[in-house]
Motif scaffolding. Structure first.
Motif, PDB file in Angstrom:
ATOM      1  N   MET A   1      19.085 -29.667  37.948  1.00 55.74           N
ATOM      2  CA  MET A   1      19.010 -30.714  36.998  1.00 55.74           C
ATOM      3  C   MET A   1      18.433 -29.697  35.792  1.00 55.74           C
ATOM      4  O   MET A   1      19.268 -30.566  34.924  1.00 55.74           O
ATOM      5  CB  MET A   1      18.118 -32.192  37.319  1.00 55.74           C
ATOM      6  CG  MET A   1      18.701 -32.636  38.594  1.00 55.74           C
ATOM      7  SD  MET A   1      17.483 -33.965  38.951  1.00 55.74           S
ATOM      8  CE  MET A   1      17.585 -34.817  36.960  1.00 55.74           C
ATOM      9  N   GLY A   2      18.287 -28.659  35.335  1.00 50.80           N
ATOM     10  CA  GLY A   2      18.394 -27.543  34.616  1.00 50.80           C
ATOM     11  C   GLY A   2      16.752 -28.156  34.186  1.00 50.80           C
ATOM     12  O   GLY A   2      16.504 -27.692  33.669  1.00 50.80           O
ATOM     13  N   ILE A   3      15.999 -28.607  34.834  1.00 48.20           N
ATOM     14  CA  ILE A   3      14.122 -28.759  34.688  1.00 48.20           C
ATOM     15  C   ILE A   3      13.619 -27.324  34.562  1.00 48.20           C
ATOM     16  O   ILE A   3      13.534 -26.206  35.722  1.00 48.20           O
ATOM     17  CB  ILE A   3      13.721 -29.365  35.095  1.00 48.20           C
ATOM     18  CG1 ILE A   3      13.758 -31.404  34.627  1.00 48.20           C
ATOM     19  CG2 ILE A   3      12.564 -29.236  35.050  1.00 48.20           C
ATOM     20  CD1 ILE A   3      14.895 -31.324  34.961  1.00 48.20           C
ATOM     21  N   GLY A   4      13.143 -26.764  33.377  1.00 45.05           N
ATOM     22  CA  GLY A   4      12.478 -25.500  33.714  1.00 45.05           C
ATOM     23  C   GLY A   4      10.577 -25.222  32.949  1.00 45.05           C
ATOM     24  O   GLY A   4      10.697 -26.348  32.310  1.00 45.05           O
ATOM     25  N   PRO A   5      10.886 -24.498  32.074  1.00 48.91           N
ATOM     26  CA  PRO A   5       9.367 -23.739  31.519  1.00 48.91           C
ATOM     27  C   PRO A   5       9.691 -24.899  30.025  1.00 48.91           C
ATOM     28  O   PRO A   5      10.367 -24.623  29.618  1.00 48.91           O
ATOM     29  CB  PRO A   5       9.146 -22.578  31.138  1.00 48.91           C
ATOM     30  CG  PRO A   5      10.178 -22.475  32.578  1.00 48.91           C
ATOM     31  CD  PRO A   5      10.804 -22.711  32.716  1.00 48.91           C
ATOM     32  N   GLY A   6       8.271 -25.811  29.739  1.00 43.50           N
ATOM     33  CA  GLY A   6       8.245 -26.252  28.888  1.00 43.50           C
ATOM     34  C   GLY A   6       8.292 -27.528  28.764  1.00 43.50           C
ATOM     35  O   GLY A   6       8.224 -28.183  27.924  1.00 43.50           O
ATOM     36  N   ASP A   7       9.492 -27.980  29.878  1.00 40.06           N
ATOM     37  CA  ASP A   7       9.687 -29.441  29.807  1.00 40.06           C
ATOM     38  C   ASP A   7       8.471 -29.940  31.080  1.00 40.06           C
ATOM     39  O   ASP A   7       7.776 -30.009  31.334  1.00 40.06           O
ATOM     40  CB  ASP A   7      10.877 -29.759  30.872  1.00 40.06           C
ATOM     41  CG  ASP A   7      12.027 -28.440  30.302  1.00 40.06           C
ATOM     42  OD1 ASP A   7      12.241 -28.453  29.141  1.00 40.06           O
ATOM     43  OD2 ASP A   7      12.840 -28.301  31.468  1.00 40.06           O
TER      44      ASP A   7
ATOM     45  N   THR B   1       8.829 -25.638  39.651  1.00 39.04           N
ATOM     46  CA  THR B   1       9.537 -25.398  38.850  1.00 39.04           C
ATOM     47  C   THR B   1       9.270 -24.772  36.895  1.00 39.04           C
ATOM     48  O   THR B   1      10.381 -23.958  36.118  1.00 39.04           O
ATOM     49  CB  THR B   1      10.406 -26.050  38.522  1.00 39.04           C
ATOM     50  OG1 THR B   1       9.426 -27.582  37.159  1.00 39.04           O
ATOM     51  CG2 THR B   1      10.983 -27.441  38.998  1.00 39.04           C
ATOM     52  N   GLY B   2       8.783 -24.473  36.395  1.00 42.12           N
ATOM     53  CA  GLY B   2       7.335 -24.403  35.016  1.00 42.12           C
ATOM     54  C   GLY B   2       8.069 -25.185  34.279  1.00 42.12           C
ATOM     55  O   GLY B   2       6.243 -25.250  33.573  1.00 42.12           O
ATOM     56  N   ALA B   3       8.042 -26.970  34.918  1.00 40.38           N
ATOM     57  CA  ALA B   3       7.229 -27.946  33.794  1.00 40.38           C
ATOM     58  C   ALA B   3       6.256 -28.592  34.092  1.00 40.38           C
ATOM     59  O   ALA B   3       5.901 -27.714  35.318  1.00 40.38           O
ATOM     60  CB  ALA B   3       8.335 -29.099  34.533  1.00 40.38           C
ATOM     61  N   THR B   4       5.859 -29.387  33.632  1.00 43.07           N
ATOM     62  CA  THR B   4       4.097 -29.650  33.824  1.00 43.07           C
ATOM     63  C   THR B   4       4.602 -31.311  34.641  1.00 43.07           C
ATOM     64  O   THR B   4       5.598 -32.323  33.647  1.00 43.07           O
ATOM     65  CB  THR B   4       4.090 -29.989  32.211  1.00 43.07           C
ATOM     66  OG1 THR B   4       3.727 -28.470  31.896  1.00 43.07           O
ATOM     67  CG2 THR B   4       2.131 -30.919  32.078  1.00 43.07           C
ATOM     68  N   PRO B   5       4.178 -31.876  35.444  1.00 50.35           N
ATOM     69  CA  PRO B   5       3.777 -33.050  36.167  1.00 50.35           C
ATOM     70  C   PRO B   5       3.056 -34.352  34.661  1.00 50.35           C
ATOM     71  O   PRO B   5       1.615 -33.382  34.524  1.00 50.35           O
ATOM     72  CB  PRO B   5       3.546 -32.985  37.497  1.00 50.35           C
ATOM     73  CG  PRO B   5       2.343 -32.218  36.725  1.00 50.35           C
ATOM     74  CD  PRO B   5       3.144 -30.636  36.039  1.00 50.35           C
TER      75      PRO B   5
ATOM     76  N   THR C   1      10.035 -34.461  27.553  1.00 45.11           N
ATOM     77  CA  THR C   1      10.100 -35.239  28.990  1.00 45.11           C
ATOM     78  C   THR C   1      11.620 -35.198  29.479  1.00 45.11           C
ATOM     79  O   THR C   1      12.666 -35.745  28.717  1.00 45.11           O
ATOM     80  CB  THR C   1      10.393 -37.415  29.043  1.00 45.11           C
ATOM     81  OG1 THR C   1       8.833 -37.557  27.927  1.00 45.11           O
ATOM     82  CG2 THR C   1      10.483 -37.245  30.355  1.00 45.11           C
ATOM     83  N   LYS C   2      11.884 -34.588  30.359  1.00 38.50           N
ATOM     84  CA  LYS C   2      12.933 -34.398  30.763  1.00 38.50           C
ATOM     85  C   LYS C   2      13.690 -35.111  31.994  1.00 38.50           C
ATOM     86  O   LYS C   2      15.018 -35.076  32.508  1.00 38.50           O
ATOM     87  CB  LYS C   2      13.815 -32.645  31.643  1.00 38.50           C
ATOM     88  CG  LYS C   2      13.073 -31.575  30.220  1.00 38.50           C
ATOM     89  CD  LYS C   2      14.603 -32.224  29.230  1.00 38.50           C
ATOM     90  CE  LYS C   2      14.374 -31.519  27.481  1.00 38.50           C
ATOM     91  NZ  LYS C   2      13.703 -30.769  27.012  1.00 38.50           N
ATOM     92  N   ALA C   3      12.644 -35.544  32.568  1.00 36.61           N
ATOM     93  CA  ALA C   3      13.496 -36.132  34.436  1.00 36.61           C
ATOM     94  C   ALA C   3      12.194 -36.689  34.418  1.00 36.61           C
ATOM     95  O   ALA C   3      11.170 -37.094  34.278  1.00 36.61           O
ATOM     96  CB  ALA C   3      13.772 -35.122  35.620  1.00 36.61           C
ATOM     97  N   VAL C   4      12.703 -38.325  35.310  1.00 34.11           N
ATOM     98  CA  VAL C   4      11.404 -39.261  35.879  1.00 34.11           C
ATOM     99  C   VAL C   4      11.522 -39.504  37.124  1.00 34.11           C
ATOM    100  O   VAL C   4      12.717 -39.087  37.903  1.00 34.11           O
ATOM    101  CB  VAL C   4      11.657 -40.220  34.983  1.00 34.11           C
ATOM    102  CG1 VAL C   4      10.235 -41.170  35.996  1.00 34.11           C
ATOM    103  CG2 VAL C   4      11.286 -40.515  33.981  1.00 34.11           C
TER     104      VAL C   4
END
Ligand SMILES: Cc1ncc(COP(=O)(O)O)c(C=O)c1O
Length: 361
Positions: A71-77, A96-100, A125-128
């Motif tokens: 879905m394109g989620i990655g670092p910084g998201d 993924t590099g993203a933060t929960p 926020t990039k996704a839920v």
């Protein structure tokens, strides 16, 4: 009579000859990885959900990591996720590099709501991740209306239905686990991503295969994470029976209600219009230890799945410290899963309720 928390054995017995034939078919073919069984099951399961594509992966945890990356989620998201769920729902985000970012739930339904998600949104926020917990169906459209893409964690919701359709086709993508105790469970580990977005499906297909289309050129750092042929063949035998099993789970919930369980504990409340195929039947009670004691004494299966919610787990300290999630804390403190299966009888439900009634008198 004692009643087990699960019964995965009884529903499978009439299918065992077919399962053995399916296993023999795969062994005879000599094709074990990404062959015709996986392709057929991907098609059949996606169609069952009402989604355009299925991508088989090794388990439900990998499915979340891969789906988020697809879905394109990655670092910084940032990815919003409930804290009251199985640990993997959140564990799959940091790779993924993203933060929960943990959000609260409604302790009556055990699911996130548009309000609890809204409170956790930031410009990053990039996704839920909307978890359809215990088989209940989270309000995906209401969350999407906040302007964020939703990944459904549908690991516990095979066979559930909602007015908007089946889990698996409600958000941008959905993830599934076929862990043996799930409503649709294989004989090992297995998972799936369903989506109607061709690009997400294609990226997921590449990511599960080392980030490659051809095992010669590598476009991304991916994973070795595939559903295998044997598991897919076994799941294909089971899928035609999923709806009947789901009906059995709903009937078991009705047996509990008719036996008067609602007088003794708070029953799980379906979200608006949903017909959950209860994966776990989870009640709550302010003095839950008394229920636990009574059930243990009567030899009846029970389990508190998430007494320590994820944001209070040591591994999540960096993202959970200092958070106030009152609905989560209430559910964590008071919930208790009691026996549930597609074949739970009225007599068994009455026995469970009798044991609980004895605890409250
Ligand atoms: C809500 C939820 N998410 C994710 C998972 C992870 O699935 P798996 O165990 O197949 O990795 C599970 C089940 O185990 C689950 O219940």
């Amino acid at each position: 009579m004692t009643v087990g928390l699960f019964d995965t054995h009884t529903p499978m017995q009439p299918l065992m000859d077919e399962v053995k034939a399916a296993i023999e078919r795969v062994v005879a073919s000599g094709k074990y990885i990404l062959g015709p069984e996986v392709s057929a099951f991907e098609r059949e399961f996606a169609e069952y959900c009402g989604a355009g594509y299925g991508v088989g992966v090794a388990n439900g945890t990998d499915a979340i990591t891969i789906a988020l990356r697809a879905m394109g989620i990655g670092p910084g998201d940032e990815v919003v996720v409930p804290s009251f769920t199985f640990y993997a729902s959140a564990e799959a985000i940091p790779p993924t590099g993203a933060t929960p970012v943990f959000c609260d739930i409604d302790p009556d339904t055990y699911c996130v709501t548009a309000d609890t998600v809204r409170a956790a949104l930031t410009p990053r926020t990039k996704a839920v991740i909307a978890v359809h917990l215990f088989g209940n169906v989270a309000p995906v459209a209401e969350i999407e209306a906040l302007g964020v893409p939703v990944l459904e964690d549908a690991a516990q919701a095979a066979g559930s239905v909602s007015p908007a359709g089946r889990p698996g086709a409600l958000g941008s993508a959905a993830t599934w686990s076929y862990f043996p105790s799930k409503n649709l469970g294989c004989m090992g580990d297995g998972g799936m991503i369903t989506t109607s977005d061709e690009q997400i499906a294609e990226r997921a297909r590449t990511l599960r295969f080392h980030g490659s289309h051809d095992k010669v050129t590598y476009e991304q750092v991916g994973y070795n994470s595939r559903l295998d042929e044997l598991q897919a063949a076994i799941l294909r035998v089971q899928l035609p029976h999923l709806d009947a099993w789901a009906d059995g789970r709903r009937a078991a919930g009705e047996h509990y209600e008719r036996a008067g369980l609602g007088e003794l504990a708070k029953l799980p409340r379906p979200t608006a219009g949903a017909e959950p195929a209860w994966h776990l039947y989870v009640v709550s009670h302010s003095e839950v230890e008394r229920l636990e004691g009574a059930l243990a004494g009567a030899g009846i299966g029970h389990k508190a799945y998430y007494r320590t919610p994820i944001h209070r787990q040591a591994a999540m300290r960096a993202w959970g410290e200092g958070l106030s999630l009152p609905g989560t804390d209430e559910a964590a403190r008071t919930h208790l899963a009691i026996p549930m299966s597609p074949v739970l009888t009225r007599a068994q439900a009455e026995e469970v309720v009798a044991a609980m009634r004895a605890a409250s008198t």
